[in-house]
Each structure stands twice: as structure tokens, then as C-alpha cells.
Write an enzyme that holds these catalytic residues in place. Structure first.
Site, PDB file in Angstrom:
ATOM      1  N   CYS A  88       0.862  -1.184   0.000  1.00  0.00           N
ATOM      2  CA  CYS A  88       0.000   0.000   0.000  1.00  0.00           C
ATOM      3  C   CYS A  88       0.894   1.228   0.000  1.00  0.00           C
ATOM      4  O   CYS A  88       2.032   1.163   0.467  1.00  0.00           O
ATOM      5  CB  CYS A  88      -0.828   0.096   1.275  1.00  0.00           C
ATOM      6  SG  CYS A  88      -2.074  -1.156   1.447  1.00  0.00           S
TER       7      CYS A  88
ATOM      8  N   ARG B 228      -4.584   7.180  -0.376  1.00  0.00           N
ATOM      9  CA  ARG B 228      -3.752   5.973  -0.362  1.00  0.00           C
ATOM     10  C   ARG B 228      -4.166   5.043  -1.500  1.00  0.00           C
ATOM     11  O   ARG B 228      -5.249   5.175  -2.081  1.00  0.00           O
ATOM     12  CB  ARG B 228      -3.931   5.264   0.967  1.00  0.00           C
ATOM     13  CG  ARG B 228      -5.369   4.757   1.306  1.00  0.00           C
ATOM     14  CD  ARG B 228      -5.604   3.274   1.137  1.00  0.00           C
ATOM     15  NE  ARG B 228      -4.698   2.382   1.771  1.00  0.00           N
ATOM     16  CZ  ARG B 228      -4.735   2.005   3.060  1.00  0.00           C
ATOM     17  NH1 ARG B 228      -5.680   2.461   3.849  1.00  0.00           N
ATOM     18  NH2 ARG B 228      -3.858   1.151   3.521  1.00  0.00           N
TER      19      ARG B 228
ATOM     20  N   ASN C   2      -0.025  -1.977   5.930  1.00  0.00           N
ATOM     21  CA  ASN C   2       0.590  -3.193   6.460  1.00  0.00           C
ATOM     22  C   ASN C   2       2.009  -2.945   6.961  1.00  0.00           C
ATOM     23  O   ASN C   2       2.797  -2.228   6.325  1.00  0.00           O
ATOM     24  CB  ASN C   2       0.627  -4.275   5.376  1.00  0.00           C
ATOM     25  CG  ASN C   2      -0.504  -5.264   5.562  1.00  0.00           C
ATOM     26  OD1 ASN C   2      -1.390  -5.059   6.399  1.00  0.00           O
ATOM     27  ND2 ASN C   2      -0.483  -6.338   4.798  1.00  0.00           N
TER      28      ASN C   2
HETATM   29  C1  TCH Z   1      -4.721  -5.585   4.028  1.00  0.00           C
HETATM   30  C2  TCH Z   1      -4.774  -4.069   4.256  1.00  0.00           C
HETATM   31  C3  TCH Z   1      -3.387  -3.493   4.090  1.00  0.00           C
HETATM   32  C4  TCH Z   1      -2.951  -3.593   2.653  1.00  0.00           C
HETATM   33  C5  TCH Z   1      -1.468  -3.498   2.594  1.00  0.00           C
HETATM   34  O1  TCH Z   1      -0.796  -2.730   3.259  1.00  0.00           O
HETATM   35  N1  TCH Z   1      -0.921  -4.341   1.742  1.00  0.00           N
HETATM   36  C6  TCH Z   1       0.513  -4.498   1.645  1.00  0.00           C
HETATM   37  C7  TCH Z   1       0.865  -5.956   1.685  1.00  0.00           C
HETATM   38  S1  TCH Z   1       2.518  -6.111   2.119  1.00  0.00           S
HETATM   39  O2  TCH Z   1       2.757  -5.511   3.395  1.00  0.00           O
HETATM   40  O3  TCH Z   1       3.323  -5.546   1.082  1.00  0.00           O
HETATM   41  O4  TCH Z   1       2.736  -7.560   2.201  1.00  0.00           O
HETATM   42  C8  TCH Z   1      -5.282  -3.690   5.664  1.00  0.00           C
HETATM   43  C9  TCH Z   1      -5.411  -2.137   5.776  1.00  0.00           C
HETATM   44  C10 TCH Z   1      -6.567  -1.894   6.764  1.00  0.00           C
HETATM   45  C11 TCH Z   1      -6.906  -3.288   7.298  1.00  0.00           C
HETATM   46  C12 TCH Z   1      -8.310  -3.470   7.902  1.00  0.00           C
HETATM   47  C13 TCH Z   1      -8.535  -2.464   9.024  1.00  0.00           C
HETATM   48  O5  TCH Z   1      -7.461  -2.478   9.962  1.00  0.00           O
HETATM   49  C14 TCH Z   1      -9.869  -2.741   9.752  1.00  0.00           C
HETATM   50  C15 TCH Z   1     -10.053  -4.201  10.201  1.00  0.00           C
HETATM   51  C16 TCH Z   1      -9.192  -4.523  11.407  1.00  0.00           C
HETATM   52  C17 TCH Z   1      -9.403  -5.967  11.868  1.00  0.00           C
HETATM   53  O6  TCH Z   1      -8.558  -6.219  12.951  1.00  0.00           O
HETATM   54  C18 TCH Z   1      -9.073  -6.921  10.728  1.00  0.00           C
HETATM   55  C19 TCH Z   1      -9.968  -6.630   9.541  1.00  0.00           C
HETATM   56  C20 TCH Z   1      -9.832  -5.189   9.043  1.00  0.00           C
HETATM   57  C21 TCH Z   1     -10.963  -5.015   8.001  1.00  0.00           C
HETATM   58  C22 TCH Z   1      -8.445  -4.935   8.410  1.00  0.00           C
HETATM   59  C23 TCH Z   1      -8.160  -5.914   7.252  1.00  0.00           C
HETATM   60  C24 TCH Z   1      -6.784  -5.658   6.580  1.00  0.00           C
HETATM   61  O7  TCH Z   1      -5.757  -5.913   7.479  1.00  0.00           O
HETATM   62  C25 TCH Z   1      -6.672  -4.183   6.081  1.00  0.00           C
HETATM   63  C26 TCH Z   1      -7.695  -4.000   4.959  1.00  0.00           C
END
Ligand code: TCH
Length: 326
Positions: A2, A16, A79
Site C-alpha cells: 500500500c 492511499r 501493512n
Molecule cells: C490488508 C490491508 C493493508 C494492505 C497493505 O498494506 N498491503 C501491503 C501488503 S505487504 O505488506 O506488502 O505484504 C489492511 C489495511 C486496513 C486493514 C483493515 C482495518 O485495519 C480494519 C479491520 C481490522 C481488523 O482487525 C481486521 C480486519 C480489518 C478489516 C483490516 C483488514 C486488513 O488488514 C486491512 C484492509
């Protein structure tokens, strides 16, 4: 992966990309001032700042990924896998569950300055929303038109960093990302000068435009996206009006767009840019595009009744609307 960025023209913009291999089912959610937010430790808060952002709604509760409040403060979680750590309850502090961190800061703080003050006394706990939602491992960018910070809760405690470039990606921790920008200090939007050889002058040709940024990494790793989006943002020019600013903001984040097929995370599974957002923090307008919908869609929080107590949500428009000219 992200990427998050800020941008300032006449107004202040915050947004973002959300890159992942699947969607949790997100919507644009508006939390009005009188929606009772039931904080896990603090209890119910009935009046607070209104906010708009991308969220997954579960049991009528907005689990925000990124949002902006009516005072112009923006916050996003990205993340930070392997480095993020949340803590046990600390009776001497204000305990905030990981999933409600964005809701807490944006409902209570009008500026980065106020958020910094609040953060001094906050303990982010390793509390799940419920058994269906594992803890997200995130770090956070918090910004307003004056300043920007990054919050990383790690094994050795909470770190708060001033963020002069106003961007954030994923691992490694923010100080390392900033340090690696040193590698790119020679880059420029101008054509390079021939300083290659100090002894005998070699006759080089500027055979292409854009050679000043040769060496800017083009891959999708988090550190490369950090450098690329920082370069694009820090050199961005647009006229200050709304459409031009919003257009430029999407161009900044599109520089780190992830196309399906280029980042395989498991056999046959690819990370893509699920959505890209841009919020005008001064006007409370949340713009977004999705992987298959390049038309910018906007939702204006001030067109809703912000004094209500009921959550408002808009499902994402996720299909392409191609305009035929003939
Ligand atoms: C997966 C998302 C982040 C995407 C990201 O950064 N990808 C990069 C991958 S990497 O690092 O390069 O491997 C995160 C951002 C916000 C998160 C959400 C938010 O924190 C809101 C809730 C929180 C709950 O604890 C889990 C579900 C959830 C709905 C989360 C699901 C997931 O972890 C999300 C959607």
C-alpha cells in the site's frame, strides 16, 4: 503493498492505494457526529467529530482503513507485517484496541498536534474486533495541512516520527525508508549534467527526456514505491483548483499502481491496487477509483446530515464506465 501520500495546493489532500490479493468488502463510510462509537475499553462516546473514509462495516461498526474527519485530519493504516506489535492492557494508560485506533484519533482530535498529545497516553492493545477478524499488523500515517507523522508500535514501544515527505508504504520501518532516500539525492526532474568523468571529459548525449530521474526504482517493493512516490510527490505541479489537484493526486499514486500479474503472493494469486483514494480534507470530499473503475467517483460528507446518529455507507462502484465518443 500500500502507499499513502499527502498533497497541498489551495486545499489539503490525503489518500492511499490499497494493494492486496483480495478484498474484505469495503465501502465509503460516513460516521456522523452522534453515531455512538462503542470503544472497547473507554465505552460509548456519543458526540465526536464526523469522519468519512474507506471501511469494512461489521455489526454496524466502521472498521476504517483510512479516513478524514471534519476538521481536516487524515489517517491511514498500512501493512507493517512482522514489525507491528500491540500490547497488553495498561491500567495507567488510555487503552485503545488496534481495530479502533483510526476511529479513536479521528473522533477526538482536530489536528496532528492534538493527535500527538493524545498519543502520549495511548496504549494500543492486541484486541480483536471479534474471532472472525484477526489482528491487522499496521503502521499509521496521520496528517493535516500543517504536518504529518508516522506511528509505529513495535516490540520496543510506540514510535512517533515527523514525516517531512508525507508518504508511507510498508516495511521496513519508517526511519529506514527515509534513510534510503539518501540514495536518490542526485535525482532531478531536470536533465542531468555530465559530471561522470573528472579526468578526461567524455562526450555524453542527452538522448531522451527524463534522464534526470534515471535510477528511480520502478519495481513494486515497498522501499522502491517509497522512493518513487516521494520523488513524484515532491516534484508535483498542478494548478491549485480542485479538479487539477485531484487529477494530480491520482497521478502521484498511480506512479505506484499495481497491475495484476506483476506481484505473485501465492501460486496464482496476485496483489493488485484494489482502490486508490484522495480526500479533500478541507471540504470532506472522498474521491476514489478502483482496479476496474478508472472514473473518479466522489462522496461529499457535507451532503449528509452530520448531526445524525446513523452510519451512512456507499458501496463502491467497481466496473468501468467507458465513454464512447462516436
Ligand atoms: C490488508 C490491508 C493493508 C494492505 C497493505 O498494506 N498491503 C501491503 C501488503 S505487504 O505488506 O506488502 O505484504 C489492511 C489495511 C486496513 C486493514 C483493515 C482495518 O485495519 C480494519 C479491520 C481490522 C481488523 O482487525 C481486521 C480486519 C480489518 C478489516 C483490516 C483488514 C486488513 O488488514 C486491512 C484492509
Amino acid at each position: 503493498m500500500c502507499t499513502s501520500a499527502t498533497y497541498k495546493t489551495n486545499d489539503f489532500y490525503f489518500g492511499r492505494t490499497l494493494d492486496y490479493e483480495f478484498s474484505y468488502g469495503e465501502v465509503v463510510a460516513i460516521t456522523p457526529r452522534n453515531y455512538p462509537i462503542n470503544f472497547h475499553f473507554i465505552g460509548e462516546v456519543k458526540n465526536h467529530y464526523a469522519m468519512i473514509g474507506m471501511a469494512h462495516i461489521a455489526n454496524d461498526y466502521p472498521l476504517y482503513y483510512d479516513a478524514v474527519n471534519e476538521k481536516g485530519l487524515g489517517m491511514a493504516g498500512l501493512n507493517f507485517v512482522g514489525n507491528a506489535k500491540y500490547y497488553d492492557v495498561d491500567e495507567d494508560k488510555e487503552n485503545v484496541a488496534q481495530y479502533e485506533f483510526i476511529n479513536y484519533i479521528l473522533s477526538q482530535c482536530a489536528s496532528v498536534k492534538e493527535a500527538k498529545e493524545k498519543l502520549k497516553n495511548i496504549n494500543i492493545t492486541a484486541t480483536q474486533f471479534n474471532d472472525n477478524y484477526p489482528l491487522a499488523q499496521l503502521h499509521y500515517i496521520i496528517a493535516d495541512k500543517e504536518s504529518c507523522i508516522v506511528v509505529e508500535t513495535m516490540e520496543d514501544g510506540m514510535h512517533i516520527y515527523d514525516n517531512k515527505v508525507g508518504v508511507l508504504t510498508n516495511n521496513p520501518p519508517f526511519p529506514q525508508q527515509m534513510f534510503m532516500l539518501n540514495n536518490y539525492m542526485g535525482l532531478s526532474p531536470k536533465q542531468p549534467e555530465n559530471t561522470f568523468s573528472q579526468n578526461e571529459k567524455l562526450d555524453f548525449t542527452q538522448y531522451s527526456r527524463g534522464m534526470g530521474a534515471l535510477g528511480l526504482p520502478g519495481d513494486l517493493s515497498s522501499a522502491s514505491r517509497f522512493a518513487r512516490v516521494a520523488f513524484v510527490k515532491m516534484n508535483s505541479k498542478s494548478s491549485p483548483e480542485e479538479n487539477s489537484s485531484v487529477s494530480q493526486f491520482f497521478h502521484i499514486l498511480n506512479s505506484v499502481d499495481q497491475q495484476r500479474g506483476c506481484c505473485e503472493v501465492a501460486e496464482g494469486k496476485y496483489e493488485i491496487t484494489i482502490y486508490t483514494s484522495c480526500c479533500n480534507c478541507d471540504k470532506g470530499i472522498y474521491y476514489y477509483t478502483t482496479y476496474d473503475n478508472h472514473q473518479i467517483t466522489a462522496i461529499d460528507m457535507h451532503k449528509e446530515n452530520l448531526d445524525s446518529d446513523t452510519l451512512v455507507s456507499y458501496p463502491l462502484i467497481t466496473t468501468e464506465n467507458i465513454k464512447y465518443q462516436n
